[in-house]
Scaffold this active site. Structure first.
Site, PDB file in Angstrom:
ATOM      1  N   SER A  26       0.802  -1.223   0.000  1.00 11.12           N
ATOM      2  CA  SER A  26       0.000   0.000   0.000  1.00 11.12           C
ATOM      3  C   SER A  26       0.836   1.274   0.000  1.00 11.12           C
ATOM      4  O   SER A  26       0.287   2.370  -0.062  1.00 11.12           O
ATOM      5  CB  SER A  26      -0.944   0.013   1.210  1.00 11.12           C
ATOM      6  OG  SER A  26      -0.210   0.021   2.414  1.00 11.12           O
TER       7      SER A  26
ATOM      8  N   LYS B 191      -6.069   3.488   9.071  1.00  6.96           N
ATOM      9  CA  LYS B 191      -5.143   4.466   8.505  1.00  6.96           C
ATOM     10  C   LYS B 191      -5.672   5.888   8.666  1.00  6.96           C
ATOM     11  O   LYS B 191      -4.903   6.818   8.953  1.00  6.96           O
ATOM     12  CB  LYS B 191      -4.901   4.144   7.030  1.00  6.96           C
ATOM     13  CG  LYS B 191      -4.151   2.832   6.816  1.00  6.96           C
ATOM     14  CD  LYS B 191      -3.990   2.520   5.340  1.00  6.96           C
ATOM     15  CE  LYS B 191      -3.233   1.200   5.143  1.00  6.96           C
ATOM     16  NZ  LYS B 191      -3.065   0.857   3.723  1.00  6.96           N
TER      17      LYS B 191
END
Length: 803
Positions: free
Chosen positions: A691, A734
């Protein structure tokens, strides 16, 4: 056909109205009542009463459904029975109760009409009167009389009146019909007998059915005899035991410890009502125990085994009466925030309330440490009014810890599952398997494989512990597993569990939890009187920001404990006046230097430094990526303990920037004459995952063009070689990490738009989001660079991101 004269009352018309029969046919020569409820059949009866009083009773080919339409002509069997209506009674609901005398068989030649009533042209079947004088028919008649006499003596359902009727029947055909009508023969076989015009063949078929009934009656008698023998044996043993007790009491003989244990075990085991394999095995162990010498080594082993059996909850529990209002109240009282998790738990309880069964479930609570996984399990048990038992499997390396040791080993014990059932004392407790992602593995066995049977709803109704070695039902247990990460859980084990994710807390949630739960709890644990310590709201926020930035609340609670211990010391030694107010400027004196200084969140605004977002087992985290160039022959150098997947992402990012260098005015010499060094700080911490692809590409582009990215921007997304931004996982964690780090703008992949919409508004508040599909859009947002022939950057909107 016979030419004998027919009585005047049995001269029958060739066209008669039909009544359909559903259950079974009616044979000639009997008197029987019929209940008529269908309006069409009522019309048939009324028509017959107005004319000849004769109706045709015909069985339908197939038994119709409850709401089926009126039968058609092809749904009638071809042979039926003509019957004369002797009496008719009108019923209050519009139906009729008629009493009929059945006369003769007929065969339908043609269905005539359904108007005004269902009518058919029929041909009547006569029987050969001379046939009764043949020797074979006489022999068959005697056989039927003899077999029916034997059958009626052993069958209480055949009354004396029926026996007399059989004796008084003088015609073989009528005898066969009467016997067929009183026996329990399937409808299709009875219709076959009705359609058998040959009297001898019909009598042979009836005789076969009598023989079958006799064989069935013999089996029934044998079963009844076996049951009676068991009852008599049990009664005899009971009376003998009672007599023995009375004799011992009269003689003053006291029972020894072994006898007392045996009586206790027997009484407890009989109360369980065991059956089958369990009953056989337990009775065998009781018999062995009764014959054992108390001084033998096997005596203690068998006694412990029987104690384990008697201590387990074998009886089924009543179905849970789930009170959703109470469950919601418990969850709200015990936990702040976690609205999506509470809603998921309430959905789970609502399903149990509607199904009203005792089938257990397997739930896995996934989240970073300190977010309240264990306390949620306790709250679920409290909401269901069930006992709660928790055991940890972290570091467990022996499968016998789950399934027990065999009794051949000295000191053998049942596994944790049965131990938990024994302690809980009920068959449907809530069992929490803590740290399931930290199971070990060694030469002694694989505990995760041992858990497969326990956590499989198709198998755990007959779970076999090695120690017990009997099928025990754990299918009513609600299993709740906890884990910090799914990566280390074997796939077959993970497939058996329903995962509920618990994300970390943002600063506002931590402050609210501290005010409502942690401050009173910690102060009481330190012996401080209620109200003796007061916190400014800003102080609680500063603790979260500077001393406890992790996803959970554990370090936050430790910080409060540390403050309260120091306050307790001052109250005792310095006699401070209460309440003691903790101001933000006092925190350094109580907690020491901050673990996370304020300036740490401020990144240097230089080319090549970019802020990304990552997911870890501890929750979300901010990932800083730094890139610099040195003189060299080209290529890229990677440091910071990157995993293989992250190294591949860095190579992809380097290749993409190199391929698109001309579009952004990057000189080819940058890649040919410079070695690019890409580093992720905190080099002692392992890092992996795809990611960070767009973050790395953004850092390399920023370095190559010599322009710094905008402040307070963070991003996440996987990058393909073609420049496509691909979706990632753990978006909520996140975003929470971005909030904690003071980020103001977040870039995320377009395919994660659904995940973004599921994040609560109070978490997204104050954050600006950009949804991107291409790497060119990322560079356009971060560096304000517009390459040629590239889709312009995504438009931005605070309330809802758009691509």
């Amino acid at each position: 056909m016979s030419d004998l004269p027919v009585p005047a009352d049995q001269i029958l018309p060739n066209k008669i109205p039909l009544i359909p029969l559903e259950a079974r046919p009616v044979f000639p020569g009997i008197f029987t009542p019929l209940m008529i409820t269908d309006k069409d059949d009522v019309a048939v009866v009324e028509e017959a009463m107005a004319t000849t009083k004769v109706i045709g009773l015909v069985l339908l080919v197939q038994e119709p459904e409850a709401d089926a339409e009126a039968p058609g002509p092809d749904q009638f069997c071809r042979v039926g029975t003509a019957a004369k209506i002797l009496k008719k009674i009108n019923l209050p609901d519009g139906g009729l109760n008629i009493f009929v005398s059945t006369l003769r068989r007929f065969e339908i030649k043609k269905m005539l009409s359904d108007v005004p009533v269902r009518t058919a042209a029929v041909e009547y079947i006569d029987e050969d009167a001379d046939l009764s004088r043949s020797q074979e028919v006489k022999a068959l008649t005697r056989s039927i009389f003899s077999e029916m006499k034997s059958l009626s003596e052993n069958n209480p359902l055949i009354s004396e009146e029926v026996r007399l009727n059989i004796v008084n029947i003088d015609q073989p055909g009528k005898l066969a019909d009467f016997v067929a009508s009183i026996m329990n023969i399937p409808r299709d076989q009875q219709q076959k007998l009705l359609e058998t015009f040959d009297v001898r063949a019909r009598m042979e078929a009836v005789l076969v059915h009598i023989k079958k009934e006799q064989a069935l009656l013999k089996i029934q008698k044998r079963i009844s005899k076996q049951i009676n023998e068991k009852i008599e044996k049990n009664q005899r043993e009971f009376f003998l035991r009672e007599e023995l007790k009375a004799i011992q009491k009269e003689l003053g003989i006291t029972t020894d410890a072994k006898g007392s244990d045996l009586a206790k075990f027997r009484e407890t085991i009989e109360s369980f009502g065991f059956e089958g394999e369990v009953k056989t095995a337990v009775e065998s162990e009781l018999e062995k125990f009764a014959l054992m010498d108390p001084n033998s080594s096997e005596y203690i082993v068998t006694r412990n085994y029987l104690e384990t059996i008697c201590g387990l909850p074998w009886k089924d529990e009543p179905v849970d009466d789930v009170d959703l209002a109470w469950a919601k109240k418990v969850l709200e009282a015990d936990h702040f925030g976690l609205e999506d998790v509470k809603e998921r738990v309430l959905e789970f309880l609502a399903v149990r309330k509607l199904k009203k069964d005792q089938k257990g479930s397997i739930v896995c609570l996934l989240g970073p440490p300190g977010v309240g996984k264990t306390s949620i399990g306790k709250s679920i048990a409290k909401a269901l009014h069930r006992p709660f038992f928790r055991f940890s499997v972290g570091g467990m390396r022996d499968g016998a810890e789950i399934k027990g040791h065999r009794r051949t080993y000295v000191g053998a014990l049942p596994g944790k599952i049965l131990q938990g059932m024994k302690i809980a004392g009920k068959k449907n407790p809530v069992l929490m398997i803590d740290e399931i992602d930290k199971l070990g593995q060694s030469y002694q066995g694989d505990p995760s494989s041992a858990l497969l049977e326990v956590l499989d709803p198709e198998q755990n109704h007959a779970f076999r512990d090695h120690y017990l070695d009997l099928p025990f039902d754990v299918g009513q247990v609600l299993f709740i597993a906890t884990a910090n990460s799914l990566d280390s859980i074997p796939r077959p084990l993970l497939d058996r569990m329903e995962v509920i994710r618990l994300s970390g807390y943002i600063e506002e949630e931590k402050v609210a939890i501290a005010q409502k739960y942690l401050v009173p709890k910690s102060a009481a644990a330190a012996g401080l009187p209620k109200g003796s310590v007061k916190y400014a709201k800003k102080s609680l926020a500063e603790i979260s920001r500077r001393y406890a930035r992790e996803a959970g609340m554990r370090n936050y609670e430790k910080s409060l404990d540390k403050i309260h211990r120091k306050v307790a010391l001052k109250l005792v030694t310095e006699q401070l006046p209460t309440p003691v107010t903790i101001a933000p400027e006092d925190l350094d004196g109580y907690l020491g230097k901050p673990y996370f200084p304020e300036e740490e969140a401020e990144l240097p605004v230089v080319p090549g430094v970019v802020q990304g977002l990552a997911w870890t087992s501890m929750g979300g985290a901010v990932l800083v990526i730094e890139a610099v160039k040195t003189e060299g022959k080209g290529g890229i150098k990677l440091t910071g303990r990157m995993g293989d997947v992250m190294k591949e992402s860095a190579q992809i990012a380097y290749t993409w920037v190199n391929v698109h260098r001309a579009e952004y005015g990057i000189s080819p010499e940058f890649f040919e004459k410079h070695l690019v060094h890409l580093h992720i700080p905190e080099g002692a911490t392992p890092k992996d995952g795809p990611s960070a692809g767009i973050t790395m590409a953004a850092a390399l582009t920023s370095l190559a063009v010599g322009k710094a990215v905008k402040r307070h921007y963070a991003m996440t997304g996987e990058l393909s070689l073609s420049g496509k931004v691909m979706p990632i996982g753990g978006l909520k964690e996140k975003v929470i990490a971005a909030r904690r780090a003071g980020t103001k703008v977040v870039l995320l992949p377009k395919n994660n738009l659904t995940d973004w919409e599921e994040i609560p508004d109070y978490i997204r508040k104050g954050l600006e989001f950009h949804v991107v599909e291409r790497m060119e859009q990322v560079i356009g947002i971060l560096l304000d660079l517009e390459p040629s022939a590239v889709t312009p950057p995504a438009r931005t909107r605070r309330s809802r991101p758009r691509a």
